[in-house]
Design a protein around this motif. Sequence first.
Motif, PDB file in Angstrom:
ATOM      1  N   LEU A  17       0.833  -1.199   0.000  1.00  0.00           N
ATOM      2  CA  LEU A  17       0.000   0.000   0.000  1.00  0.00           C
ATOM      3  C   LEU A  17       0.865   1.246   0.000  1.00  0.00           C
ATOM      4  N   LYS A  18       0.358   2.288  -0.639  1.00  0.00           N
ATOM      5  CA  LYS A  18       1.020   3.592  -0.635  1.00  0.00           C
ATOM      6  C   LYS A  18      -0.005   4.626  -0.169  1.00  0.00           C
ATOM      7  N   PRO A  19      -0.143   4.800   1.141  1.00  0.00           N
ATOM      8  CA  PRO A  19      -1.144   5.750   1.652  1.00  0.00           C
ATOM      9  C   PRO A  19      -0.846   7.173   1.185  1.00  0.00           C
ATOM     10  N   LEU A  20      -1.836   7.792   0.566  1.00  0.00           N
ATOM     11  CA  LEU A  20      -1.699   9.166   0.069  1.00  0.00           C
ATOM     12  C   LEU A  20      -2.570  10.074   0.931  1.00  0.00           C
ATOM     13  N   GLN A  21      -1.981  11.132   1.461  1.00  0.00           N
ATOM     14  CA  GLN A  21      -2.716  12.053   2.323  1.00  0.00           C
ATOM     15  C   GLN A  21      -3.367  13.157   1.493  1.00  0.00           C
ATOM     16  N   PHE A  22      -4.644  13.362   1.693  1.00  0.00           N
ATOM     17  CA  PHE A  22      -5.388  14.439   1.041  1.00  0.00           C
ATOM     18  C   PHE A  22      -5.945  15.359   2.119  1.00  0.00           C
ATOM     19  N   PRO A  23      -6.048  16.664   1.844  1.00  0.00           N
ATOM     20  CA  PRO A  23      -6.493  17.606   2.879  1.00  0.00           C
ATOM     21  C   PRO A  23      -7.959  17.466   3.264  1.00  0.00           C
ATOM     22  N   ASP A  24      -8.794  16.994   2.334  1.00  0.00           N
ATOM     23  CA  ASP A  24     -10.216  16.851   2.640  1.00  0.00           C
ATOM     24  C   ASP A  24     -10.821  15.852   1.658  1.00  0.00           C
ATOM     25  N   PRO A  25     -12.026  15.374   1.946  1.00  0.00           N
ATOM     26  CA  PRO A  25     -12.631  14.349   1.086  1.00  0.00           C
ATOM     27  C   PRO A  25     -12.842  14.792  -0.359  1.00  0.00           C
ATOM     28  N   GLN A  26     -13.140  16.089  -0.569  1.00  0.00           N
ATOM     29  CA  GLN A  26     -13.430  16.519  -1.931  1.00  0.00           C
ATOM     30  C   GLN A  26     -12.212  16.398  -2.842  1.00  0.00           C
ATOM     31  N   THR A  27     -11.011  16.577  -2.302  1.00  0.00           N
ATOM     32  CA  THR A  27      -9.824  16.405  -3.135  1.00  0.00           C
ATOM     33  C   THR A  27      -9.640  14.947  -3.537  1.00  0.00           C
ATOM     34  N   ILE A  28     -10.129  14.027  -2.710  1.00  0.00           N
ATOM     35  CA  ILE A  28     -10.097  12.606  -3.082  1.00  0.00           C
ATOM     36  C   ILE A  28     -11.076  12.349  -4.223  1.00  0.00           C
ATOM     37  N   VAL A  29     -12.250  12.968  -4.140  1.00  0.00           N
ATOM     38  CA  VAL A  29     -13.225  12.856  -5.226  1.00  0.00           C
ATOM     39  C   VAL A  29     -12.600  13.316  -6.543  1.00  0.00           C
ATOM     40  N   HIS A  30     -11.909  14.455  -6.513  1.00  0.00           N
ATOM     41  CA  HIS A  30     -11.278  14.975  -7.737  1.00  0.00           C
ATOM     42  C   HIS A  30     -10.193  14.036  -8.241  1.00  0.00           C
ATOM     43  N   TYR A  37     -10.113  10.790  -7.889  1.00  0.00           N
ATOM     44  CA  TYR A  37     -10.816   9.661  -8.503  1.00  0.00           C
ATOM     45  C   TYR A  37     -11.312  10.056  -9.898  1.00  0.00           C
ATOM     46  N   LEU A  38     -11.900  11.251 -10.006  1.00  0.00           N
ATOM     47  CA  LEU A  38     -12.433  11.692 -11.292  1.00  0.00           C
ATOM     48  C   LEU A  38     -11.329  11.837 -12.339  1.00  0.00           C
ATOM     49  N   ARG A  39     -10.140  12.263 -11.903  1.00  0.00           N
ATOM     50  CA  ARG A  39      -9.007  12.392 -12.828  1.00  0.00           C
ATOM     51  C   ARG A  39      -8.415  11.038 -13.191  1.00  0.00           C
ATOM     52  N   GLY A  40      -8.753  10.006 -12.468  1.00  0.00           N
ATOM     53  CA  GLY A  40      -8.169   8.696 -12.702  1.00  0.00           C
ATOM     54  C   GLY A  40      -6.880   8.466 -11.944  1.00  0.00           C
ATOM     55  N   ASP A  41      -6.555   9.360 -10.991  1.00  0.00           N
ATOM     56  CA  ASP A  41      -5.314   9.207 -10.219  1.00  0.00           C
ATOM     57  C   ASP A  41      -5.397   8.048  -9.229  1.00  0.00           C
ATOM     58  N   VAL A  42      -6.579   7.792  -8.696  1.00  0.00           N
ATOM     59  CA  VAL A  42      -6.770   6.677  -7.764  1.00  0.00           C
ATOM     60  C   VAL A  42      -7.990   5.873  -8.207  1.00  0.00           C
ATOM     61  N   PRO A  43      -7.883   4.538  -8.228  1.00  0.00           N
ATOM     62  CA  PRO A  43      -9.020   3.714  -8.646  1.00  0.00           C
ATOM     63  C   PRO A  43      -9.907   3.275  -7.486  1.00  0.00           C
ATOM     64  N   LEU A  44      -9.472   3.542  -6.270  1.00  0.00           N
ATOM     65  CA  LEU A  44     -10.281   3.188  -5.102  1.00  0.00           C
ATOM     66  C   LEU A  44      -9.986   4.174  -3.996  1.00  0.00           C
ATOM     67  N   ALA A  45     -10.954   4.360  -3.109  1.00  0.00           N
ATOM     68  CA  ALA A  45     -10.785   5.382  -2.077  1.00  0.00           C
ATOM     69  C   ALA A  45     -11.679   5.085  -0.887  1.00  0.00           C
ATOM     70  N   GLN A  46     -11.219   5.543   0.281  1.00  0.00           N
ATOM     71  CA  GLN A  46     -12.025   5.508   1.489  1.00  0.00           C
ATOM     72  C   GLN A  46     -12.845   6.793   1.535  1.00  0.00           C
ATOM     73  N   LEU A  47     -14.171   6.642   1.534  1.00  0.00           N
ATOM     74  CA  LEU A  47     -15.054   7.789   1.408  1.00  0.00           C
ATOM     75  C   LEU A  47     -16.280   7.610   2.289  1.00  0.00           C
ATOM     76  N   THR A  48     -16.950   8.721   2.582  1.00  0.00           N
ATOM     77  CA  THR A  48     -18.284   8.607   3.153  1.00  0.00           C
ATOM     78  C   THR A  48     -19.236   8.225   2.025  1.00  0.00           C
ATOM     79  N   THR A  49     -20.438   7.818   2.403  1.00  0.00           N
ATOM     80  CA  THR A  49     -21.422   7.510   1.380  1.00  0.00           C
ATOM     81  C   THR A  49     -21.809   8.744   0.570  1.00  0.00           C
ATOM     82  N   VAL A  50     -21.652   9.939   1.154  1.00  0.00           N
ATOM     83  CA  VAL A  50     -21.923  11.170   0.404  1.00  0.00           C
ATOM     84  C   VAL A  50     -20.984  11.303  -0.784  1.00  0.00           C
ATOM     85  N   GLU A  51     -19.684  11.104  -0.554  1.00  0.00           N
ATOM     86  CA  GLU A  51     -18.732  11.237  -1.657  1.00  0.00           C
ATOM     87  C   GLU A  51     -18.934  10.152  -2.705  1.00  0.00           C
ATOM     88  N   ALA A  52     -19.309   8.958  -2.260  1.00  0.00           N
ATOM     89  CA  ALA A  52     -19.571   7.880  -3.221  1.00  0.00           C
ATOM     90  C   ALA A  52     -20.753   8.251  -4.120  1.00  0.00           C
TER      91      ALA A  52
END
Length: 291
Positions: free
Chosen positions: A26-39, A41-56
């Motif tokens: 695993l290579k844990p990547l730190q993001f400042p907030d959930p919305q940056t993880i959403v972005h 994912y949308l860019r294709g940088d990460v294929p899976l993510a830990q998210l709330t059901t809202v972000e999903a």
Amino acid sequence: MSNWPGYEYMYLAHKLGLDRREGLELKPLQFPDPQTIVHAYLRGDVPLAQLTTVEAVDLCSRAPRRCPVVVLILDESRGGDQIAVARSIPNLAALKGEPVAVTFSTLGPYVLSRALDQVGLELSDVRLQNIPLAQMPDALRKGEVKAAVFFPPFSDYAARDGVSRPLFDSRAIPGEVFDVLAVDPQYLARHGDTITRLIRAWAAAHQAARQNPAKALALAAQREQLSPEEYRQAEQGLVYFSLDQQGPMLQPGGVLARNLKAVQAVQERLKIMGSGAPVPTVTPRFVEAAR
């Protein structure tokens, strides 16, 4: 990963070498907030993510063809998500007409709507201020808002100065606030075995934390920038489910599928997304394979 105690077990799996045991690194990547993880994912940088059901749900609205599949329940929040209010606010009803800090990309609006329901108010009865989580403690301290909807470690940061107090938390709405592992369906179709091994590493991290809680606590608290006692208290507001328990919860039409539809309804009411978007698919297949 962003900051939230329920997300720490993937990090612990890596730090304790449990991922390598499963043939992963695993290579844990730190993001400042959930919305940056959403972005990401949308860019294709990460294929899976830990998210709330809202972000999903948000991902399905933004990229219907890549609407993620939920394969694991990371935790249920029963006390972790909370509404803190200024000392001048005596009760939830007193929030009518007042500014309330929420982050639209998190479960904040959902939790707030459920709290206001209890006193006959709606989201439109308060002045929603879309504020990043990291800025909420300061906004409360300066009096810019009368309440904030957040979770550890941000709620812990706010509690340190005593300016605010918690008035509502997710213990009042059991079975409604979840964090999940969401996976790109195309990635899942090609790498299902990888996801199964990842889930095994996650489960092993939970077992290791039970066997040596002091070590796990020290690692996780340091990453969250909390004291060990603050972290211990924060984790008391979370419920974790074993792989055996998750099978029924992840069935089509089960508790998580119903939760995703309820979350989507709130997001539509807030006009954060339009109607007609799909909701994430839920499957117990990979949890059952990992058992």
